[in-house]
Design a protein around this motif. Structure first.
Motif, PDB file in Angstrom:
ATOM      1  N   LYS A  92     -13.951  18.197  -5.725  1.00 52.89           N
ATOM      2  CA  LYS A  92     -12.393  18.481  -5.472  1.00 52.89           C
ATOM      3  C   LYS A  92     -11.842  17.408  -4.147  1.00 52.89           C
ATOM      4  N   SER A  93     -13.297  16.861  -3.438  1.00 50.79           N
ATOM      5  CA  SER A  93     -13.781  15.987  -2.359  1.00 50.79           C
ATOM      6  C   SER A  93     -12.880  14.351  -2.898  1.00 50.79           C
ATOM      7  N   ASN A  94     -13.721  14.224  -4.244  1.00 51.43           N
ATOM      8  CA  ASN A  94     -12.784  13.027  -4.516  1.00 51.43           C
ATOM      9  C   ASN A  94     -11.674  12.723  -5.258  1.00 51.43           C
ATOM     10  N   GLU A  95     -10.807  13.764  -6.093  1.00 47.61           N
ATOM     11  CA  GLU A  95     -10.086  14.456  -6.545  1.00 47.61           C
ATOM     12  C   GLU A  95      -9.310  13.990  -5.304  1.00 47.61           C
ATOM     13  N   LEU A  96      -9.308  14.755  -4.329  1.00 51.79           N
ATOM     14  CA  LEU A  96      -8.269  15.087  -3.016  1.00 51.79           C
ATOM     15  C   LEU A  96      -8.345  13.554  -2.514  1.00 51.79           C
ATOM     16  N   LEU A  97      -9.663  12.270  -2.139  1.00 50.51           N
ATOM     17  CA  LEU A  97      -9.306  11.822  -1.497  1.00 50.51           C
ATOM     18  C   LEU A  97      -8.629  10.336  -2.475  1.00 50.51           C
ATOM     19  N   SER A  98      -9.002  10.949  -3.296  1.00 50.38           N
ATOM     20  CA  SER A  98      -7.877   9.527  -4.859  1.00 50.38           C
ATOM     21  C   SER A  98      -6.555   9.890  -4.273  1.00 50.38           C
ATOM     22  N   ARG A  99      -6.051  11.123  -4.288  1.00 53.37           N
ATOM     23  CA  ARG A  99      -4.808  12.057  -4.256  1.00 53.37           C
ATOM     24  C   ARG A  99      -4.349  10.715  -3.629  1.00 53.37           C
ATOM     25  N   TYR A 100      -5.013  11.319  -1.982  1.00 55.83           N
ATOM     26  CA  TYR A 100      -4.910  11.161  -0.987  1.00 55.83           C
ATOM     27  C   TYR A 100      -4.756   8.528  -0.330  1.00 55.83           C
ATOM     28  N   GLU A 101      -5.219   8.149  -1.753  1.00 55.68           N
ATOM     29  CA  GLU A 101      -5.008   6.826  -1.545  1.00 55.68           C
ATOM     30  C   GLU A 101      -4.374   6.487  -2.524  1.00 55.68           C
ATOM     31  N   SER A 102      -3.504   7.165  -3.044  1.00 55.17           N
ATOM     32  CA  SER A 102      -2.629   7.057  -4.078  1.00 55.17           C
ATOM     33  C   SER A 102      -1.470   6.853  -3.125  1.00 55.17           C
ATOM     34  N   LEU A 103      -1.494   8.185  -2.250  1.00 55.94           N
ATOM     35  CA  LEU A 103      -0.128   8.740  -1.529  1.00 55.94           C
ATOM     36  C   LEU A 103       0.161   7.068  -0.381  1.00 55.94           C
ATOM     37  N   SER A 104      -0.926   6.587   0.464  1.00 58.42           N
ATOM     38  CA  SER A 104      -1.115   5.856   1.218  1.00 58.42           C
ATOM     39  C   SER A 104      -0.232   4.313   0.732  1.00 58.42           C
ATOM     40  N   LYS A 105      -0.669   4.509  -0.537  1.00 56.15           N
ATOM     41  CA  LYS A 105       0.028   2.929  -1.196  1.00 56.15           C
ATOM     42  C   LYS A 105       1.225   3.144  -1.571  1.00 56.15           C
ATOM     43  N   MET A 106       1.983   4.761  -1.630  1.00 55.53           N
ATOM     44  CA  MET A 106       3.183   4.746  -2.380  1.00 55.53           C
ATOM     45  C   MET A 106       3.683   4.714  -1.420  1.00 55.53           C
ATOM     46  N   LEU A 107       3.048   5.092   0.120  1.00 55.26           N
ATOM     47  CA  LEU A 107       3.785   5.008   1.737  1.00 55.26           C
ATOM     48  C   LEU A 107       3.725   3.269   2.466  1.00 55.26           C
ATOM     49  N   SER A 108       2.815   2.376   1.119  1.00 53.09           N
ATOM     50  CA  SER A 108       3.166   1.193   1.683  1.00 53.09           C
ATOM     51  C   SER A 108       4.109   0.819   1.706  1.00 53.09           C
ATOM     52  N   ALA A 109       4.513   1.304   0.197  1.00 53.34           N
ATOM     53  CA  ALA A 109       5.299   0.773  -0.578  1.00 53.34           C
ATOM     54  C   ALA A 109       7.017   0.348  -0.126  1.00 53.34           C
ATOM     55  N   PHE A 110       6.860   1.885   0.280  1.00 52.80           N
ATOM     56  CA  PHE A 110       8.099   2.455   0.931  1.00 52.80           C
ATOM     57  C   PHE A 110       8.412   2.174   2.190  1.00 52.80           C
ATOM     58  N   ILE A 111       7.384   1.762   3.319  1.00 51.75           N
ATOM     59  CA  ILE A 111       7.725   1.173   4.422  1.00 51.75           C
ATOM     60  C   ILE A 111       8.192  -0.562   3.832  1.00 51.75           C
ATOM     61  N   SER A 112       7.419  -0.950   3.139  1.00 48.71           N
ATOM     62  CA  SER A 112       8.446  -2.519   2.298  1.00 48.71           C
ATOM     63  C   SER A 112       9.566  -2.590   2.300  1.00 48.71           C
ATOM     64  N   TYR A 113      10.308  -0.990   1.127  1.00 46.95           N
ATOM     65  CA  TYR A 113      11.421  -1.647   0.590  1.00 46.95           C
ATOM     66  C   TYR A 113      11.980  -1.187   1.686  1.00 46.95           C
ATOM     67  N   ILE A 114      11.812  -0.144   2.766  1.00 45.56           N
ATOM     68  CA  ILE A 114      12.718  -0.042   3.741  1.00 45.56           C
ATOM     69  C   ILE A 114      13.192  -1.143   4.486  1.00 45.56           C
ATOM     70  N   LYS A 115      12.127  -1.606   4.924  1.00 42.75           N
ATOM     71  CA  LYS A 115      12.249  -3.077   5.640  1.00 42.75           C
ATOM     72  C   LYS A 115      13.066  -3.950   5.401  1.00 42.75           C
ATOM     73  N   LYS A 116      12.629  -4.146   3.757  1.00 45.17           N
ATOM     74  CA  LYS A 116      12.897  -5.269   2.973  1.00 45.17           C
ATOM     75  C   LYS A 116      14.889  -4.809   3.181  1.00 45.17           C
ATOM     76  N   SER A 117      15.212  -3.780   2.883  1.00 46.25           N
ATOM     77  CA  SER A 117      16.980  -3.245   2.430  1.00 46.25           C
ATOM     78  C   SER A 117      17.519  -3.008   4.147  1.00 46.25           C
ATOM     79  N   SER A 118      17.075  -3.148   4.834  1.00 41.29           N
ATOM     80  CA  SER A 118      17.621  -3.499   6.170  1.00 41.29           C
ATOM     81  C   SER A 118      17.636  -4.065   6.800  1.00 41.29           C
TER      82      SER A 118
END
Length: 118
Positions: A92-118
């Protein structure tokens, strides 16, 4: 668009719900310890996304997204700690950590997107 339509909010909200379900199984002695801390850090992720989304300007939004990413890292640590203490099964821990890692990448990509858009 409403914040509920953001994939980063949806995933962080689902992960928060899972954390709350998991911590119900933690020892009662942890109610004011790890349980409370991991609940706070996990719920801080979607909460910061919502708060930033409803601020004016992309600069403020980005700042809240960085705070969300910090809370996400804190939650990851508490998952590791809880696993090492035997409160969360390793699979369960490995599954959660994998999902959090994926979310971290999504957040970073979204931050980059917002920076480029502004």
């Amino acid at each position: 668009m409403k914040f509920k339509e953001l994939k980063i909010w949806q995933e962080s909200h689902q992960l928060t719900l899972e954390i709350y379900k998991l911590t119900k199984l933690f020892p009662k002695s942890e109610v004011y310890g790890i349980s409370s801390q991991i609940q706070r850090s996990s719920s801080s992720v979607p909460a910061n996304i919502v708060e930033g989304y409803n601020r004016k300007g992309s600069k403020e939004f980005i700042q809240f997204l960085y705070q969300a990413r910090g809370s996400l890292s804190e939650t990851e640590y508490f998952i590791i700690l809880s696993t090492d203490l035997g409160y969360i099964e390793p699979t369960k821990s490995n599954e959660l950590l994998s999902r959090y890692e994926s979310l971290s990448k999504m957040l970073s990509a979204f931050i980059s997107y917002i920076k480029k858009s502004s």
